[in-house]
Design a protein around this motif. Structure first.
Motif, PDB file in Angstrom:
ATOM      1  N   UNK A  37     -18.806  -4.835  13.508  1.00  0.00           N
ATOM      2  CA  UNK A  37     -18.876  -3.666  14.392  1.00  0.00           C
ATOM      3  C   UNK A  37     -18.237  -2.433  13.774  1.00  0.00           C
ATOM      4  N   UNK A  38     -17.206  -2.652  12.954  1.00  0.00           N
ATOM      5  CA  UNK A  38     -16.430  -1.536  12.426  1.00  0.00           C
ATOM      6  C   UNK A  38     -16.381  -1.584  10.903  1.00  0.00           C
ATOM      7  N   UNK A  39     -16.238  -0.401  10.326  1.00  0.00           N
ATOM      8  CA  UNK A  39     -15.901  -0.262   8.911  1.00  0.00           C
ATOM      9  C   UNK A  39     -14.493   0.291   8.854  1.00  0.00           C
ATOM     10  N   UNK A  40     -13.546  -0.517   8.398  1.00  0.00           N
ATOM     11  CA  UNK A  40     -12.133  -0.151   8.453  1.00  0.00           C
ATOM     12  C   UNK A  40     -11.720   0.607   7.193  1.00  0.00           C
ATOM     13  N   UNK A  41     -10.959   1.677   7.399  1.00  0.00           N
ATOM     14  CA  UNK A  41     -10.360   2.444   6.307  1.00  0.00           C
ATOM     15  C   UNK A  41      -8.917   2.761   6.666  1.00  0.00           C
ATOM     16  N   UNK A  42      -8.090   2.889   5.655  1.00  0.00           N
ATOM     17  CA  UNK A  42      -6.684   3.229   5.875  1.00  0.00           C
ATOM     18  C   UNK A  42      -6.324   4.477   5.102  1.00  0.00           C
ATOM     19  N   UNK A  43      -5.376   5.228   5.616  1.00  0.00           N
ATOM     20  CA  UNK A  43      -4.900   6.451   4.949  1.00  0.00           C
ATOM     21  C   UNK A  43      -3.474   6.711   5.369  1.00  0.00           C
ATOM     22  N   UNK A  44      -2.747   7.442   4.545  1.00  0.00           N
ATOM     23  CA  UNK A  44      -1.344   7.768   4.802  1.00  0.00           C
ATOM     24  C   UNK A  44      -1.213   9.251   5.094  1.00  0.00           C
ATOM     25  N   UNK A  45      -0.512   9.571   6.173  1.00  0.00           N
ATOM     26  CA  UNK A  45      -0.218  10.971   6.480  1.00  0.00           C
ATOM     27  C   UNK A  45       0.918  11.450   5.591  1.00  0.00           C
ATOM     28  N   UNK A  46       0.894  12.687   5.150  1.00  0.00           N
ATOM     29  CA  UNK A  46       2.027  13.216   4.368  1.00  0.00           C
ATOM     30  C   UNK A  46       3.282  13.282   5.216  1.00  0.00           C
ATOM     31  N   UNK A  47       4.405  12.983   4.608  1.00  0.00           N
ATOM     32  CA  UNK A  47       5.677  12.983   5.338  1.00  0.00           C
ATOM     33  C   UNK A  47       6.258  14.383   5.405  1.00  0.00           C
ATOM     34  N   UNK A  48       6.985  14.645   6.486  1.00  0.00           N
ATOM     35  CA  UNK A  48       7.652  15.930   6.652  1.00  0.00           C
ATOM     36  C   UNK A  48       9.136  15.827   6.304  1.00  0.00           C
ATOM     37  N   UNK A  49       9.708  14.618   6.400  1.00  0.00           N
ATOM     38  CA  UNK A  49      11.117  14.422   6.040  1.00  0.00           C
ATOM     39  C   UNK A  49      11.327  12.945   5.745  1.00  0.00           C
ATOM     40  N   UNK A  50      12.494  12.604   5.264  1.00  0.00           N
ATOM     41  CA  UNK A  50      12.785  11.214   4.932  1.00  0.00           C
ATOM     42  C   UNK A  50      12.919  10.406   6.208  1.00  0.00           C
ATOM     43  N   UNK A  51      12.299   9.212   6.208  1.00  0.00           N
ATOM     44  CA  UNK A  51      12.368   8.352   7.387  1.00  0.00           C
ATOM     45  C   UNK A  51      12.968   7.007   6.994  1.00  0.00           C
ATOM     46  N   UNK A  52      13.451   6.284   7.990  1.00  0.00           N
ATOM     47  CA  UNK A  52      13.938   4.932   7.746  1.00  0.00           C
ATOM     48  C   UNK A  52      12.743   4.009   7.641  1.00  0.00           C
ATOM     49  N   UNK A  53      12.570   3.395   6.476  1.00  0.00           N
ATOM     50  CA  UNK A  53      11.412   2.549   6.247  1.00  0.00           C
ATOM     51  C   UNK A  53      11.685   1.124   6.724  1.00  0.00           C
ATOM     52  N   UNK A  54      10.626   0.415   6.994  1.00  0.00           N
ATOM     53  CA  UNK A  54      10.763  -1.007   7.302  1.00  0.00           C
ATOM     54  C   UNK A  54      11.309  -1.695   6.060  1.00  0.00           C
ATOM     55  N   UNK A  55      12.392  -2.429   6.178  1.00  0.00           N
ATOM     56  CA  UNK A  55      13.024  -3.021   4.986  1.00  0.00           C
ATOM     57  C   UNK A  55      12.149  -4.083   4.345  1.00  0.00           C
ATOM     58  N   UNK A  56      11.489  -3.703   3.245  1.00  0.00           N
ATOM     59  CA  UNK A  56      10.661  -4.633   2.487  1.00  0.00           C
ATOM     60  C   UNK A  56      11.022  -4.448   1.035  1.00  0.00           C
TER      61      UNK A  56
END
Length: 711
Positions: free
Chosen positions: A76-95
């Motif tokens: 049903x779907x064609x999936x795509x992913x993209x990243x938005x540009x960041x405006x400031x430093x964020x706390x990332x998920x610890x990986x």
């Protein structure tokens, strides 16, 4: 495909062809043609574009991994992913970085090879190397190997290499090494060409065929690539460049925004939601990751409330779906085969079911509606481009009309023919009158009854000459002289100066009259009238040097000639018997010049010989008078003949100058005629071309209106 979809596809393909044909002349039409090609492929795919967007790459990865668990959604779907540009430093998920780089989405998608003879075939993706090159061709050693059925493709057809001085996000070039050429967006490249997102590459021919495959260059943000270290100072907000990216991201049917609740909703996230609403997307989903909120529940709840408040404030609370999902099981570092909490699994199943039921039995209608809307927008863009072309053509016609001053080309052609006829008649009349005036002036100069003429002045001077007689040892000498002669001046030098000055003055003044007075302005008037007659032709720049008479006339070269000086002195004696008289005359030859390189000797009798019988019958006094009269007549005849001869030479030289100007005039008119002929040909061709383009534009606009009715 249903008949309805097939009809839409045919309509889109016709519009694409119409814009593509026009795109060979105007790149803006080529751009729209490519857009309609994309719409056709979208409609044929019968899948909705599901765009997953996040400022946290692992979150986007997690949502994509979650949707891949469904067996029905890929149809049903064609999936795509993209990243938005960041405006400031964020706390990332610890990986950990090591685990992060090992994820299966870490390979960047760069070039997609899709064979045009199999539209149902899934695109084959090839990763671009950061170093080295990628060979494209039919040989087995090529990293992108083209099947042998594509006969237009060379063994080693092209190379894809990283561009020099590439930016951190990467940049690649395609270099042609083939026989049949490589085409990017319909244009054959020479050497290497830097690729841009969505560039269409066709190998061996301008358009994709069963013998020339098409590759599509895709470069997107790699959501699984390690993030750059943040700078100590906050990043400056981007405006124009990000806005273009946002517009590209909302070019989908379903926009899914993955949100980390430990961070406030950013301006970029707000803007992407607003643009999604403006684009009237089928669905806008904002997934809130509850797993991230577990680290700071109070902060997470505060940001969730702020999100709901902003959506309500923007009247988007009923537009944006806001599922709360614990996405931790799908983080890149997690084992996707591990057991998932049953309660969380229920939430995941409910979300996947929501996605499936939202479009069940509606995919075709949604695509038809979305594609029709975009197609109408594209038609409006093309119609505006046509309107601009029409306005440019009208402006061109108006400019031509202004140049022609409202005169039609046929009428102008008749006026030009009439002008050339008048120029020819005026030339014959003017030259005839000029030559007639020159003949009259020449006759006046040598008219013996005109006191102002040179001939009269010579006669008057010779008549006033006085005889001087001297005797010595039985020899009698008689010479003529005048009171006006200087101490060292001779009769010859005086007369030479007289005719030399008068003739030089006459020749110069006569040339000025020929050049600017005779026949209503002379030769220059002839040029000016011709130029004025041709001024009816717009934008005709006739060189002024071609329509100017030579103002110089070399008089002095005509006065250089050889002649005989007439001796004004005689000697004589009487015999003892008185029966004989011997007259001794001498003519002294003097060479004083060379005319035109050929000496001309003007001979005349030096003196009359007195008959012996006449001398014996006259007295000494009467003999002296008779001899003096004969000398005067001889001098007069000699120098009058000389004056007439030089006058003829000068008049002949002026006539030669007139003939030279006549040839120059003919050359100038012929050049003007050729230039005017070229102008008329170009004008006629331009008008015919404008008329043809107007008709073509009108026909194409009519077709576009018909297409609009069919959408």
């Amino acid at each position: 495909m249903s008949p309805k979809t097939e009809q839409m596809v045919n309509c889109l393909q016709e519009i694409q062809k119409l814009a593509g044909d026009r795109g060979q002349q105007d790149p803006s039409f080529a751009t729209e043609a490519r857009k309609f090609g994309s719409l056709t492929k979208k409609l044929k795919s019968q899948k909705l574009l599901f765009q997953i967007v996040s400022q946290s790459p692992p979150l986007a990865y997690a949502v994509a991994k979650l949707t891949s668990k469904s067996c029905t959604l890929p149809a049903l779907y064609q999936f795509q992913t993209a990243t938005l540009p960041e405006e400031h430093q964020r706390t990332e998920i610890p990986i950990s970085q090591v685990e992060y780089q090992r994820t299966e989405l870490a390979a960047p998608e760069a070039v997609i090879l899709q064979f045009t003879n199999s539209s149902s075939q899934e695109p084959i993706s090839h990763s671009l190397p950061k170093r080295g090159k990628l060979l494209v061709g039919r040989r087995p050693d090529c990293q992108i190997q083209i099947p042998n059925e594509y006969g237009f493709v060379s063994g080693h057809h092209a190379e894809i290499v990283p561009a020099a001085n590439a930016n951190p996000s990467g940049s690649w070039q395609i270099c042609d090494t083939s026989t049949n050429g490589t085409y990017v967006n319909g244009q054959r490249i020479e050497g290497c060409h830097t690729l841009q997102p969505d560039d269409r590459i066709v190998l061996g021919y301008r358009e994709p065929t069963d013998r020339s495959p098409e590759l599509i260059f895709k470069f997107e943000y790699n959501i699984a690539s390690p993030k750059a270290q943040p700078s100590s100072s906050p990043a400056k907000p981007k405006t124009d460049s990000n806005e273009e990216l946002y517009q590209q991201l909302v070019d989908c049917e379903v926009l899914c925004l993955a949100i980390d609740p430990t961070q406030p909703l950013s301006n970029a996230q707000k803007r992407i939601i607003e643009l999604g609403q403006e684009a009237r997307l089928f669905k806008i989903i904002a997934i809130v990751d509850l797993s991230a909120g577990d680290r700071n529940p109070e902060l997470a709840q505060s940001n969730i409330d702020a999100l709901q408040g902003w959506l309500k404030e923007q009247n988007l609370d009923r537009v944006v779906a806001r599922p709360l999902l614990p996405l931790a099981p799908f983080y890149p570092s997690k084992d996707t085969n591990a057991d998932i909490d049953p309660k969380a699994q229920q939430e995941f199943d409910r979300f996947l079911q929501f996605l499936e039921q939202s479009v069940a039995g509606k995919v075709e209608d949604i695509l038809l509606q979305r594609v029709a809307g975009k197609a109408k927008f594209g038609l409006a863009t093309i119609e505006r481009a046509y309107a601009e072309k029409e306005a440019a053509l009208k402006q061109q016609l108006q400019e031509r009309g202004a140049l022609l001053q409202g005169i039609g080309l046929e009428e102008l052609d008749g006026q030009i023919r009439k002008a050339f006829k008048q120029i020819a008649e005026n030339k014959e009349r003017s030259l005839r009158e000029i030559r007639l005036e020159l003949t009259k002036s020449k006759a006046t100069l040598v008219d013996g009854f005109n006191k102002e003429s040179l001939v009269y002045k010579i006669k008057k001077f010779t008549d006033e000459l006085k005889p001087v007689v001297t005797e010595q040892e039985g020899q009698t000498s008689l010479r003529l002289t005048a009171d006006v002669l200087g101490e060292k001046q001779t009769i010859h030098s005086y007369l030479n100066r007289l005719y030399y000055g008068d003739m030089a003055k006459w020749a110069k003044e006569e040339w000025e009259r020929v050049r600017g007075s005779y026949a209503g302005g002379g030769l220059q008037g002839l040029y000016d009238r011709a130029r004025d007659s041709l001024s009816i032709v717009p934008c005709l720049e006739l060189p002024s040097s071609s329509f100017q008479v030579n103002s110089e006339f070399d008089v002095y070269k005509c006065l250089q000639y050889s002649f005989v000086e007439f001796d004004s002195e005689v000697s004589y004696q009487s015999s003892p018997e008185g029966s004989k008289l011997v007259l001794l005359g001498s003519a002294v030859m003097g060479l004083v010049g060379v005319a035109m390189g050929n000496p001309v000797m003007l001979m005349s009798a030096g003196m009359g010989v007195l008959g012996r019988q006449a001398a014996q019958q006259q007295s000494k006094s009467s003999k002296t008078d008779n001899i003096a009269d004969n000398l005067r007549k001889g001098l007069c005849n000699h120098y009058q003949s000389l004056a007439k001869s030089i006058t003829e030479k000068l008049a002949h030289q002026i006539n030669l100058e007139i003939e030279a100007e006549e040839r120059r005039f003919k050359t100038a008119i012929e050049a003007a005629s050729e230039e005017i002929g070229n102008y008329m040909k170009e004008s006629k061709k331009g008008l015919i071309d404008c008329d043809r383009q107007q008709k073509e534009l009108q026909e194409q606009k009519n077709k576009l209106r018909e297409f609009g009715k069919r959408l």
